[in-house]
Write a protein that holds these residues in place. Structure first.
Motif, PDB file in Angstrom:
ATOM      1  N   PRO A 156      15.927  33.413  36.705  1.00  0.00           N
ATOM      2  CA  PRO A 156      16.731  32.289  36.178  1.00  0.00           C
ATOM      3  C   PRO A 156      18.207  32.619  35.949  1.00  0.00           C
ATOM      4  N   ALA A 157      18.498  33.809  35.435  1.00  0.00           N
ATOM      5  CA  ALA A 157      19.910  34.131  35.133  1.00  0.00           C
ATOM      6  C   ALA A 157      20.754  34.141  36.410  1.00  0.00           C
ATOM      7  N   ALA A 158      20.287  34.900  37.423  1.00  0.00           N
ATOM      8  CA  ALA A 158      21.045  34.983  38.682  1.00  0.00           C
ATOM      9  C   ALA A 158      21.099  33.633  39.392  1.00  0.00           C
ATOM     10  N   MET A 159      19.982  32.913  39.346  1.00  0.00           N
ATOM     11  CA  MET A 159      19.922  31.612  40.042  1.00  0.00           C
ATOM     12  C   MET A 159      20.875  30.598  39.418  1.00  0.00           C
ATOM     13  N   ALA A 160      20.926  30.569  38.077  1.00  0.00           N
ATOM     14  CA  ALA A 160      21.803  29.600  37.398  1.00  0.00           C
ATOM     15  C   ALA A 160      23.262  29.869  37.764  1.00  0.00           C
ATOM     16  N   LEU A 161      23.645  31.130  37.767  1.00  0.00           N
ATOM     17  CA  LEU A 161      25.041  31.475  38.093  1.00  0.00           C
ATOM     18  C   LEU A 161      25.354  31.138  39.557  1.00  0.00           C
ATOM     19  N   LEU A 162      24.402  31.458  40.442  1.00  0.00           N
ATOM     20  CA  LEU A 162      24.615  31.173  41.869  1.00  0.00           C
ATOM     21  C   LEU A 162      24.687  29.664  42.114  1.00  0.00           C
ATOM     22  N   ALA A 163      23.801  28.918  41.431  1.00  0.00           N
ATOM     23  CA  ALA A 163      23.808  27.451  41.603  1.00  0.00           C
ATOM     24  C   ALA A 163      25.152  26.871  41.157  1.00  0.00           C
ATOM     25  N   ALA A 164      25.691  27.390  40.048  1.00  0.00           N
ATOM     26  CA  ALA A 164      26.991  26.903  39.568  1.00  0.00           C
ATOM     27  C   ALA A 164      28.083  27.217  40.596  1.00  0.00           C
ATOM     28  N   GLY A 165      28.039  28.419  41.178  1.00  0.00           N
ATOM     29  CA  GLY A 165      29.031  28.811  42.180  1.00  0.00           C
ATOM     30  C   GLY A 165      28.938  27.947  43.433  1.00  0.00           C
ATOM     31  N   LEU A 166      27.718  27.727  43.909  1.00  0.00           N
ATOM     32  CA  LEU A 166      27.545  26.938  45.135  1.00  0.00           C
ATOM     33  C   LEU A 166      27.920  25.474  44.910  1.00  0.00           C
ATOM     34  N   MET A 167      27.674  24.988  43.691  1.00  0.00           N
ATOM     35  CA  MET A 167      28.055  23.598  43.391  1.00  0.00           C
ATOM     36  C   MET A 167      29.571  23.433  43.507  1.00  0.00           C
ATOM     37  N   ALA A 186      -0.381  29.128  22.155  1.00  0.00           N
ATOM     38  CA  ALA A 186      -0.376  30.405  21.415  1.00  0.00           C
ATOM     39  C   ALA A 186      -0.214  31.605  22.348  1.00  0.00           C
ATOM     40  N   GLU A 187      -0.718  31.456  23.589  1.00  0.00           N
ATOM     41  CA  GLU A 187      -0.686  32.593  24.508  1.00  0.00           C
ATOM     42  C   GLU A 187       0.623  32.707  25.295  1.00  0.00           C
ATOM     43  N   LEU A 188       1.511  31.767  25.066  1.00  0.00           N
ATOM     44  CA  LEU A 188       2.777  31.782  25.816  1.00  0.00           C
ATOM     45  C   LEU A 188       3.679  32.930  25.382  1.00  0.00           C
ATOM     46  N   THR A 189       4.372  33.533  26.351  1.00  0.00           N
ATOM     47  CA  THR A 189       5.353  34.565  26.009  1.00  0.00           C
ATOM     48  C   THR A 189       6.754  34.010  26.300  1.00  0.00           C
ATOM     49  N   VAL A 190       7.747  34.667  25.709  1.00  0.00           N
ATOM     50  CA  VAL A 190       9.142  34.240  25.932  1.00  0.00           C
ATOM     51  C   VAL A 190       9.489  34.343  27.422  1.00  0.00           C
ATOM     52  N   THR A 191       9.049  35.441  28.055  1.00  0.00           N
ATOM     53  CA  THR A 191       9.331  35.649  29.481  1.00  0.00           C
ATOM     54  C   THR A 191       8.793  34.490  30.315  1.00  0.00           C
ATOM     55  N   GLN A 192       7.558  34.079  30.011  1.00  0.00           N
ATOM     56  CA  GLN A 192       6.940  32.963  30.761  1.00  0.00           C
ATOM     57  C   GLN A 192       7.778  31.693  30.625  1.00  0.00           C
ATOM     58  N   VAL A 193       8.199  31.411  29.406  1.00  0.00           N
ATOM     59  CA  VAL A 193       8.960  30.180  29.156  1.00  0.00           C
ATOM     60  C   VAL A 193      10.291  30.231  29.909  1.00  0.00           C
ATOM     61  N   VAL A 194      10.970  31.392  29.845  1.00  0.00           N
ATOM     62  CA  VAL A 194      12.262  31.512  30.546  1.00  0.00           C
ATOM     63  C   VAL A 194      12.054  31.378  32.056  1.00  0.00           C
ATOM     64  N   LEU A 195      10.961  31.965  32.545  1.00  0.00           N
ATOM     65  CA  LEU A 195      10.701  31.925  33.997  1.00  0.00           C
ATOM     66  C   LEU A 195      10.370  30.510  34.494  1.00  0.00           C
ATOM     67  N   TRP A 196      10.022  29.611  33.601  1.00  0.00           N
ATOM     68  CA  TRP A 196       9.776  28.220  34.010  1.00  0.00           C
ATOM     69  C   TRP A 196      11.032  27.598  34.617  1.00  0.00           C
ATOM     70  N   PHE A 197      12.183  28.106  34.205  1.00  0.00           N
ATOM     71  CA  PHE A 197      13.432  27.540  34.733  1.00  0.00           C
ATOM     72  C   PHE A 197      13.665  27.946  36.195  1.00  0.00           C
ATOM     73  N   SER A 198      12.942  28.979  36.648  1.00  0.00           N
ATOM     74  CA  SER A 198      13.159  29.487  38.022  1.00  0.00           C
ATOM     75  C   SER A 198      12.929  28.410  39.078  1.00  0.00           C
ATOM     76  N   ASP A 199      11.810  27.700  38.957  1.00  0.00           N
ATOM     77  CA  ASP A 199      11.470  26.748  40.023  1.00  0.00           C
ATOM     78  C   ASP A 199      12.437  25.574  40.116  1.00  0.00           C
ATOM     79  N   PRO A 200      12.799  24.940  38.974  1.00  0.00           N
ATOM     80  CA  PRO A 200      13.817  23.869  39.090  1.00  0.00           C
ATOM     81  C   PRO A 200      15.152  24.403  39.619  1.00  0.00           C
TER      82      PRO A 200
END
Lengths: 127, 301
Positions: free
Chosen positions: B132-143, B189-203
């Motif tokens: 998500p971190a690299a993708m968000a920055l790249l998406a902003a640059g390409l936009m 209850a079983e959710l981790t922070v990593t999982q939640v952050v990684l949800w942003f990857s697909d969009p």
């Protein structure tokens, strides 16, 4: 309003408001080291192109135009060149529009410094 | 006329070819013997080194490309975003490929600091950085690139096929968001922070793919200039990343036979090479702008 229409309007405005002779007739003597000088050089050449004074001047512009087109093709591809040519074909001051359109692309995607280098090459050995 | 690729790009793709030859030899061995060992060794040692070195090359060239523009120029910010994206991918690759792996050349293994619980934490940090971190920055640059191209009138319209592809991407993204919604409504209850952050990857990947489709169309319209090829390579990198993601998804759901699944792992090498090639073209364009001159004097008449 597209950028080409805005460019055309600017050209018209510039032609209407231009002072008779504030700029030198020898642009080749300009040393390009700043964006302001680049703009000044382009203004001189655009005016000359627009006025298209005589056969000798046309021959010079033929060379300059071929060089601009070669650089556009090298950096942006044949498709872009055709697109810019098409947009400038009907524009008043046609060749001058091509020059400005090419310059806008160079500045946007290569940066001002590289554009100055390209412009120095384009107008070298022209009178 | 198509300009020759810069030497740096030729080196990158030659290195990739060598790695692929070694990797395919290990894959043939896997098919013949069923042993994963040589294949794992290729991915752990030359593969990891390739990821890190090629991404470091991308960082270097993106930094140089950024320096070609004045701070007030739009492309300066664009290249800053791309540079930051490349830095995220480099640090992420260092975490996932080297620091979290129990391999002999891992610095933490050498100094005996890789404790049992650390690899998972380091790996999670790496995955978030490369995802998500690299993708968000790249998406902003390409936009920003797309906006600039549109403003200059060189973007070109999308075809019906492009629009259909984008519609399919949007449908797929909505489907994944519904899955996420299902998880949120279920056992949280079983959710981790990593999982939640990684949800942003697909969009984010969907957004990148849409941008890649627009850039691809623009490159097809523009032709084979150095600047066009720079952004074409960036779009290719996004396309390979998406393909790698699809292979991972298909592998997880058992849609790919075990015998051919290792072939899908090689896609990531293509993605990283394409991303690294993009700034090389930009730097080469600036170099060619400064080189040479029209030495022939104009003759009258």
């Amino acid at each position: 309003m597209t950028w080409m229409q805005r460019l055309r309007a600017r050209l018209e405005q510039r032609r209407a408001t231009a002072a008779p002779a504030p700029l030198p007739d020898e642009p080749d003597g300009v040393t390009l080291t700043s964006p302001a000088e680049l703009e000044r050089l382009l203004t001189v050449w655009t005016r000359r192109w627009t006025r298209s004074r005589g056969k000798e001047s046309d021959a010079q512009w033929g060379v300059a135009r071929a060089r601009v087109e070669a650089e556009l093709r090298r950096f942006f591809g044949q498709g872009t060149l055709q697109r810019v040519q098409g947009a400038c074909r009907g524009a008043p001051g046609g060749g001058g529009s091509l020059l400005l359109a090419a310059d806008r692309l160079f500045v946007a995607f290569l940066g001002t410094r590289a554009t100055m280098a390209v412009t120095r090459k384009l107008y070298s050995n022209l009178q | 006329m198509k300009a020759a690729a810069p030497q740096s790009v030729r080196w990158l793709w030659t290195a990739l070819s060598i790695l692929l030859i070694v990797g395919l030899a290990a894959y043939v061995n896997f098919v013949l013997t069923g042993s994963y060992d040589p294949l794992v060794a290729v991915f752990n040692i030359p593969g990891s080194a390739f990821f890190i070195l090629v991404t470091a090359t991308e960082v270097t060239f993106a930094y140089r490309a950024r320096g070609l523009f004045e701070p007030a120029e739009p492309m300066h910010t664009t290249w800053t975003l791309i540079l930051l994206s490349a830095c995220c991918r480099l640090s992420g690759a260092a975490f996932t490929q080297a620091l979290s792996a129990p391999i002999s050349w891992n610095f933490l293994v050498i100094v005996k600091l890789l404790q049992p619980e650390r690899p998972q934490v380091l790996h999670s940090i790496g995955v978030i950085l490369t995802g998500p971190a690299a993708m968000a920055l790249l998406a902003a640059g390409l936009m920003r690139v797309l906006v600039l191209k549109r403003r200059l009138g060189i973007l070109g319209g999308l075809t019906l096929v492009d629009k259909s592809f984008i519609a399919a991407i949007l449908v797929f993204t909505v489907r994944q968001l519904m899955d996420i919604g299902g998880v949120l409504l279920g056992n949280r209850a079983e959710l981790t922070v990593t999982q939640v952050v990684l949800w942003f990857s697909d969009p984010l990947l969907a957004l990148l793919l849409i941008q890649a489709v627009s850039i691809r169309r623009s490159v097809l319209n523009m032709g084979q200039g150095l600047v066009a090829r720079c952004w074409g390579m960036m779009a290719l990198g996004v396309a390979f990343t998406s393909a790698g993601d699809v292979v991972l998804w298909a592998e997880t759901h058992g849609f790919i036979p075990v015998v051919i699944s290792p072939l899908g792992w090689f896609i990531w090498f293509f993605a990283v090479t394409a991303f690294a090639s993009a700034p090389c073209y930009q730097v080469q364009a600036a170099r060619e702008a400064h080189e040479g001159s029209y030495a022939v004097r104009m003759t009258h008449g």
